[in-house]
Design a protein around this motif. Sequence first.
Motif, PDB file in Angstrom:
ATOM      1  N   ARG A  45      18.784  31.254   6.225  1.00 45.99           N
ATOM      2  CA  ARG A  45      17.748  30.260   7.001  1.00 45.99           C
ATOM      3  C   ARG A  45      16.626  29.345   6.463  1.00 45.99           C
ATOM      4  O   ARG A  45      16.545  28.349   6.447  1.00 45.99           O
ATOM      5  CB  ARG A  45      17.201  30.966   8.097  1.00 45.99           C
ATOM      6  CG  ARG A  45      16.672  30.194   9.276  1.00 45.99           C
ATOM      7  CD  ARG A  45      16.206  30.868  10.200  1.00 45.99           C
ATOM      8  NE  ARG A  45      15.084  31.891   9.962  1.00 45.99           N
ATOM      9  CZ  ARG A  45      13.740  31.678   9.694  1.00 45.99           C
ATOM     10  NH1 ARG A  45      13.311  30.470   9.471  1.00 45.99           N
ATOM     11  NH2 ARG A  45      12.992  32.811   9.116  1.00 45.99           N
ATOM     12  N   SER A  51      13.927  26.562  11.205  1.00 45.75           N
ATOM     13  CA  SER A  51      13.378  27.426  11.745  1.00 45.75           C
ATOM     14  C   SER A  51      14.111  28.642  12.551  1.00 45.75           C
ATOM     15  O   SER A  51      15.502  28.438  12.663  1.00 45.75           O
ATOM     16  CB  SER A  51      12.466  26.940  13.035  1.00 45.75           C
ATOM     17  OG  SER A  51      13.174  26.281  14.080  1.00 45.75           O
ATOM     18  N   GLN A  52      13.756  29.585  13.100  1.00 49.55           N
ATOM     19  CA  GLN A  52      14.406  30.516  13.926  1.00 49.55           C
ATOM     20  C   GLN A  52      14.809  30.118  14.974  1.00 49.55           C
ATOM     21  O   GLN A  52      16.056  30.218  15.780  1.00 49.55           O
ATOM     22  CB  GLN A  52      13.480  31.708  14.354  1.00 49.55           C
ATOM     23  CG  GLN A  52      13.470  32.622  12.814  1.00 49.55           C
ATOM     24  CD  GLN A  52      12.506  34.083  13.529  1.00 49.55           C
ATOM     25  OE1 GLN A  52      11.820  34.105  14.709  1.00 49.55           O
ATOM     26  NE2 GLN A  52      12.548  35.042  12.597  1.00 49.55           N
ATOM     27  N   SER A  53      14.040  29.051  15.592  1.00 51.34           N
ATOM     28  CA  SER A  53      14.590  28.638  16.900  1.00 51.34           C
ATOM     29  C   SER A  53      15.784  27.479  16.513  1.00 51.34           C
ATOM     30  O   SER A  53      16.538  27.605  17.431  1.00 51.34           O
ATOM     31  CB  SER A  53      13.375  27.726  17.356  1.00 51.34           C
ATOM     32  OG  SER A  53      12.388  28.333  17.855  1.00 51.34           O
ATOM     33  N   GLU A  54      15.817  26.861  15.665  1.00 52.59           N
ATOM     34  CA  GLU A  54      16.887  26.043  15.218  1.00 52.59           C
ATOM     35  C   GLU A  54      18.097  26.803  15.200  1.00 52.59           C
ATOM     36  O   GLU A  54      19.121  26.421  15.528  1.00 52.59           O
ATOM     37  CB  GLU A  54      16.635  25.048  14.028  1.00 52.59           C
ATOM     38  CG  GLU A  54      17.621  24.148  13.526  1.00 52.59           C
ATOM     39  CD  GLU A  54      18.321  23.296  14.672  1.00 52.59           C
ATOM     40  OE1 GLU A  54      19.503  22.947  14.436  1.00 52.59           O
ATOM     41  OE2 GLU A  54      17.687  22.825  15.498  1.00 52.59           O
ATOM     42  N   ALA A  56      18.756  29.818  16.193  1.00 48.52           N
ATOM     43  CA  ALA A  56      19.110  30.173  17.452  1.00 48.52           C
ATOM     44  C   ALA A  56      19.979  29.138  18.268  1.00 48.52           C
ATOM     45  O   ALA A  56      20.883  29.405  18.991  1.00 48.52           O
ATOM     46  CB  ALA A  56      18.105  30.678  18.373  1.00 48.52           C
ATOM     47  N   ARG A  57      19.413  28.010  18.166  1.00 46.15           N
ATOM     48  CA  ARG A  57      20.189  26.763  19.018  1.00 46.15           C
ATOM     49  C   ARG A  57      21.482  26.780  18.244  1.00 46.15           C
ATOM     50  O   ARG A  57      22.550  26.517  19.010  1.00 46.15           O
ATOM     51  CB  ARG A  57      19.539  25.747  18.883  1.00 46.15           C
ATOM     52  CG  ARG A  57      20.081  24.425  19.631  1.00 46.15           C
ATOM     53  CD  ARG A  57      19.326  23.116  19.288  1.00 46.15           C
ATOM     54  NE  ARG A  57      19.719  22.630  17.772  1.00 46.15           N
ATOM     55  CZ  ARG A  57      20.725  22.137  17.455  1.00 46.15           C
ATOM     56  NH1 ARG A  57      21.947  22.187  18.384  1.00 46.15           N
ATOM     57  NH2 ARG A  57      20.711  21.886  16.133  1.00 46.15           N
ATOM     58  N   THR A  62      19.055  33.140  21.310  1.00 51.59           N
ATOM     59  CA  THR A  62      17.726  32.936  21.420  1.00 51.59           C
ATOM     60  C   THR A  62      16.570  33.320  20.290  1.00 51.59           C
ATOM     61  O   THR A  62      17.304  33.937  19.220  1.00 51.59           O
ATOM     62  CB  THR A  62      16.990  33.866  22.605  1.00 51.59           C
ATOM     63  OG1 THR A  62      17.090  35.281  22.265  1.00 51.59           O
ATOM     64  CG2 THR A  62      17.886  33.736  23.846  1.00 51.59           C
ATOM     65  N   GLN A  63      15.818  32.615  20.233  1.00 52.06           N
ATOM     66  CA  GLN A  63      14.753  32.914  19.014  1.00 52.06           C
ATOM     67  C   GLN A  63      14.353  34.450  18.781  1.00 52.06           C
ATOM     68  O   GLN A  63      14.273  34.898  17.739  1.00 52.06           O
ATOM     69  CB  GLN A  63      13.453  31.966  19.080  1.00 52.06           C
ATOM     70  CG  GLN A  63      12.432  32.252  17.981  1.00 52.06           C
ATOM     71  CD  GLN A  63      11.545  33.312  17.919  1.00 52.06           C
ATOM     72  OE1 GLN A  63      11.059  33.506  19.420  1.00 52.06           O
ATOM     73  NE2 GLN A  63      11.094  33.930  16.783  1.00 52.06           N
ATOM     74  N   ILE A  66      17.064  36.048  17.116  1.00 56.66           N
ATOM     75  CA  ILE A  66      17.174  35.940  15.544  1.00 56.66           C
ATOM     76  C   ILE A  66      15.816  36.723  14.948  1.00 56.66           C
ATOM     77  O   ILE A  66      16.273  37.403  14.012  1.00 56.66           O
ATOM     78  CB  ILE A  66      17.008  34.345  15.473  1.00 56.66           C
ATOM     79  CG1 ILE A  66      18.212  33.631  15.820  1.00 56.66           C
ATOM     80  CG2 ILE A  66      16.873  33.911  13.985  1.00 56.66           C
ATOM     81  CD1 ILE A  66      19.472  33.969  15.251  1.00 56.66           C
ATOM     82  N   SER A  67      14.845  36.757  15.449  1.00 54.10           N
ATOM     83  CA  SER A  67      13.603  37.597  15.074  1.00 54.10           C
ATOM     84  C   SER A  67      14.084  38.849  14.924  1.00 54.10           C
ATOM     85  O   SER A  67      14.116  39.593  13.638  1.00 54.10           O
ATOM     86  CB  SER A  67      12.407  37.451  15.915  1.00 54.10           C
ATOM     87  OG  SER A  67      11.400  37.926  15.282  1.00 54.10           O
TER      88      SER A  67
END
Length: 110
Positions: A45, A51-54, A56-57, A62-63, A66-67
């Motif tokens: 990543r 990002s984690q959000s990206e 996840a998408r 969800t973020q 991923i975390s």
Amino acid sequence: MNHSRWRLNRERAIAEGGAEAPGVEAMRTEIRLAFDLGQAVHDRRIELGISQSELARRANMTQPQISKLELGGAVPTLRLLARLANALDASLTIALDGDTSSVVFTAHAA
């Protein structure tokens, strides 16, 4: 008792012929595998600069999921591993051989 003291006592007990509770080694192996996978996801990543959000998408997650995965707190299904590899634009290789393991995401050719 702090962690380093606990570890010293544990190692001393094993060296003196003591054994750990049944299942502890198997649990340790599972934790190590989850951590290795999480580290590989994190490294890929970061390599992609997302990002984690990206991620996840891209992986339909969800973020927080991923975390948790990156921290070694989750053991994903094969279906989720396939989604992650796709989201990371990479192939995933997991090699398991006794006490050793390797988790590698290899970027697809451009």
